[in-house]
Write an enzyme that holds these catalytic residues in place. Structure first.
Site, PDB file in Angstrom:
ATOM      1  N   CYS A  57      -2.549 -13.656  -3.465  1.00  0.00           N
ATOM      2  CA  CYS A  57      -2.426 -14.263  -1.947  1.00  0.00           C
ATOM      3  C   CYS A  57      -2.648 -15.815  -2.141  1.00  0.00           C
ATOM      4  CB  CYS A  57      -3.394 -13.602  -1.045  1.00  0.00           C
ATOM      5  SG  CYS A  57      -4.978 -13.818  -1.324  1.00  0.00           S
ATOM      6  N   ASP A 114      -6.461  -6.881  -6.098  1.00  0.00           N
ATOM      7  CA  ASP A 114      -5.925  -7.543  -5.135  1.00  0.00           C
ATOM      8  C   ASP A 114      -6.910  -8.871  -4.753  1.00  0.00           C
ATOM      9  OD1 ASP A 114      -4.590  -8.924  -2.824  1.00  0.00           O
ATOM     10  OD2 ASP A 114      -5.259  -7.142  -1.569  1.00  0.00           O
ATOM     11  N   PHE A 142     -11.282  -5.440  -5.995  1.00  0.00           N
ATOM     12  CA  PHE A 142     -11.085  -6.091  -4.646  1.00  0.00           C
ATOM     13  C   PHE A 142     -10.861  -5.420  -3.375  1.00  0.00           C
ATOM     14  CE2 PHE A 142     -10.378  -9.004  -8.121  1.00  0.00           C
ATOM     15  CZ  PHE A 142     -11.537  -9.978  -8.112  1.00  0.00           C
ATOM     16  N   ALA A 164     -16.468  -8.317  -9.748  1.00  0.00           N
ATOM     17  CA  ALA A 164     -15.100  -7.418 -10.376  1.00  0.00           C
ATOM     18  C   ALA A 164     -14.882  -7.795 -11.895  1.00  0.00           C
ATOM     19  CB  ALA A 164     -13.748  -7.807  -9.532  1.00  0.00           C
ATOM     20  N   ARG A 176       0.974  -1.149   0.114  1.00  0.00           N
ATOM     21  CA  ARG A 176       0.024   0.114   0.035  1.00  0.00           C
ATOM     22  C   ARG A 176       0.760   1.128  -0.008  1.00  0.00           C
ATOM     23  NH1 ARG A 176      -2.988  -2.933   4.474  1.00  0.00           N
ATOM     24  NH2 ARG A 176      -4.549  -4.021   3.387  1.00  0.00           N
TER      25      ARG A 176
HETATM   26  N1  SAH Z   1      -7.325  -5.384  -1.122  1.00  0.00           N
HETATM   27  C1  SAH Z   1      -7.792  -5.638   0.132  1.00  0.00           C
HETATM   28  C2  SAH Z   1      -8.117  -7.095   0.561  1.00  0.00           C
HETATM   29  C3  SAH Z   1      -8.937  -7.655  -0.716  1.00  0.00           C
HETATM   30  S1  SAH Z   1      -9.535  -9.262   0.141  1.00  0.00           S
HETATM   31  C4  SAH Z   1      -7.102  -4.726   1.153  1.00  0.00           C
HETATM   32  O1  SAH Z   1      -6.235  -4.403   1.072  1.00  0.00           O
HETATM   33  O2  SAH Z   1      -7.562  -4.731   2.269  1.00  0.00           O
HETATM   34  C5  SAH Z   1     -10.728  -9.748  -1.126  1.00  0.00           C
HETATM   35  C6  SAH Z   1     -11.741  -9.043  -1.271  1.00  0.00           C
HETATM   36  O3  SAH Z   1     -12.598  -9.422  -2.616  1.00  0.00           O
HETATM   37  C7  SAH Z   1     -12.922  -9.304  -0.233  1.00  0.00           C
HETATM   38  O4  SAH Z   1     -13.337  -7.983   0.378  1.00  0.00           O
HETATM   39  C8  SAH Z   1     -14.227  -9.821  -0.984  1.00  0.00           C
HETATM   40  O5  SAH Z   1     -15.465  -8.893  -0.535  1.00  0.00           O
HETATM   41  C9  SAH Z   1     -13.807  -9.351  -2.470  1.00  0.00           C
HETATM   42  N2  SAH Z   1     -14.426 -10.271  -3.589  1.00  0.00           N
HETATM   43  C10 SAH Z   1     -14.437 -11.503  -3.632  1.00  0.00           C
HETATM   44  N3  SAH Z   1     -14.985 -11.813  -4.798  1.00  0.00           N
HETATM   45  C11 SAH Z   1     -15.260 -10.778  -5.471  1.00  0.00           C
HETATM   46  C12 SAH Z   1     -15.987 -10.551  -6.719  1.00  0.00           C
HETATM   47  N4  SAH Z   1     -16.002 -11.736  -7.671  1.00  0.00           N
HETATM   48  N5  SAH Z   1     -15.953  -9.330  -7.091  1.00  0.00           N
HETATM   49  C13 SAH Z   1     -15.502  -8.502  -6.364  1.00  0.00           C
HETATM   50  N6  SAH Z   1     -15.134  -8.388  -5.131  1.00  0.00           N
HETATM   51  C14 SAH Z   1     -14.881  -9.818  -4.645  1.00  0.00           C
END
Ligand code: SAH
Length: 420
Positions: free
Chosen positions: A367, A327, A251, A307, A235
């Site tokens: 991850c 992410d 995400f 997404a 970040r």
């Molecule tokens: N980048 C974030 C962590 C991401 S965790 C940080 O730095 O804190 C992954 C995230 O993806 C979660 O919030 C989950 O709600 C979201 N997610 C999972 N599948 C998804 C999809 N198909 N489309 C959009 N968001 C999604």
């Protein structure tokens, strides 16, 4: 009649858990398992065990010997896990007790001692295997600790862990979280459930700082232990890239990358996530930092959508960004999902490039522990080349220092910084 005006003493939630057994299990293992243990690997798999004396319960101590009955390692036995023993100590015998735990916890705390000086009060204090405590994760959020168990073998030891924490890393309160695998084992939980206060009365939501940005975390219900602490350094790199760049955070969860982009000077930040509660938290996190002029002046837009769909729709609509961060959650929960995960990374790379202005910056993260770094980086590069947007790599990164990597499987986080 006076009614009771004193709050009834709360029963200790750990009171029903039996103490660890005195007896120790004795194990013999295959030559391959011996080699792995001699090299310090923290896991002994079920198929590596050739002889087991005694009938083990979760949390029993298991001592592993070589063919000459020499001590190899001691660890926690878990009859329901393919990782049958999580090794606590290699090579030299040890008495595993509260004092031993206190020393390990103290070493882990020492390693992170300088973090608070960087304006960071939310960070990982114990990173499981990588801090010599396999299956045990402890995160700090200001004065509250979250203890997360990835094996039921830790339950009989929990009272000792709590007492050892009190000495090594004193805190205002402790919340217990349980991994999904552990939650599926009610017979080993003694009535405990995910999201239980086991010391003090920690509030539902705590506010902590990361590089002086303020964030809230829901310690009882949030993903992981409430926040994705492992992305802190990535970040900070995003902040360095963000000046003047319209930013899309795919995400986004609670907006970690979004806040850094805003503080770094992004005029416009879109947080895209499928989860409405995550986006609501992202909005509150912006409000928590409105005293920072760059954050106050950035236009923050929330987009609740899938997404893949949203990226395709934005490309169609001609919406473009100068910085895109992707992410996703772990995409390979098991070995047979690795190919599918690589395909998803490939698709996401193409979709992200579809909304990236020429010359813009792309940050792709993974991850998924089962997806190795070489495969991930190669997949992202190949997908970009196929999209006619070959990447100029700026950086490849992994974990922040509070997520040390001390065995191969510990290196799960990968990030690629590039322009295209
Ligand atoms: N980048 C974030 C962590 C991401 S965790 C940080 O730095 O804190 C992954 C995230 O993806 C979660 O919030 C989950 O709600 C979201 N997610 C999972 N599948 C998804 C999809 N198909 N489309 C959009 N968001 C999604």
């Amino acid at each position: 009649m006076a009614t009771a005006s004193v709050a009834p003493a709360r029963r200790d939630p750990l009171a029903g858990i039996p103490r660890p057994a005195e007896r120790r299990l004795a194990l013999r293992v295959t030559p391959a398992a011996q080699r792995a243990l001699r090299q310090g690997h923290p896991w002994l798999f079920a198929q590596g065990i050739t002889d087991l004396r005694g009938d083990g319960k979760a949390g029993d101590l298991a001592v592993v010997f070589d063919e000459y009955r020499r001590f190899l390692a001691i660890g926690l036995y878990d009859p329901a896990s393919p990782i049958r023993v999580r090794i606590l100590q290699h090579a030299t015998p040890a008495t595993i007790d509260r004092a031993w735990l206190r020393d390990r916890l103290g070493e882990a705390a020492e390693w992170r001692a300088t973090l608070p000086e960087t304006g960071t009060t939310g960070y990982r204090v114990v990173h499981g295997e990588n801090d010599g405590l396999p299956g045990l994760v402890i995160d700090r959020y200001d004065t509250t600790l979250v203890v997360k168990l990835y094996s039921a073998a830790w339950l009989p030891w929990l009272a000792d862990v709590r007492a050892a924490l009190d000495e090594a890393i004193p805190a205002g309160g402790i919340v217990l979280r349980l991994s999904r695998d552990v939650q599926r084992r009610p017979e080993a939980l003694y009535g405990l459930s995910d999201g239980t206060a086991i010391a003090g009365s920690p509030p539902d939501t705590v506010i902590f700082t990361e590089n002086s940005l303020r964030f809230e975390a829901d310690l009882y219900r949030g993903q992981k232990t409430g926040f994705f602490l492992d992305q802190r350094d990535n970040r900070a790199r995003v902040e360095q890239l963000a000046a003047g760049r319209r930013t899309l955070n795919v995400f986004a969860y609670s907006g970690g990358f979004s806040l850094y982009a805003a503080r770094g000077g992004a005029p416009e930040v879109v947080s895209l996530d499928a989860s409405a509660p995550a986006l609501a938290a992202a909005e509150r996190n912006f409000a928590l930092n409105s005293h920072i002029p760059a954050v106050a002046s950035a236009r923050h837009e929330l987009l609740q959508a899938d997404a893949f769909d949203a990226l395709a729709a934005m490309q169609q609509a001609g919406r473009r960004f100068d910085l895109v961060i992707v992410d996703p959650p772990s995409l390979a929960g098991s070995q047979n999902q690795v190919d599918g995960a690589l395909q998803a990374y490939s698709r996401l790379t193409g979709l992200a490039l579809g909304v990236l202005e020429p010359g813009g910056a792309l940050v792709m993260c993974s991850c998924s522990a089962r997806v190795g770094a070489p495969a991930f980086f190669a997949t992202v590069h190949r997908a970009a080349a196929q999209a006619g947007r070959p990447l100029n790599e700026l950086d490849r990164t992994g974990h922040a220092i509070d997520h040390p990597v001390r065995f191969p499987e510990g290196a799960y986080l990968k990030a690629l910084f590039a322009t295209a």
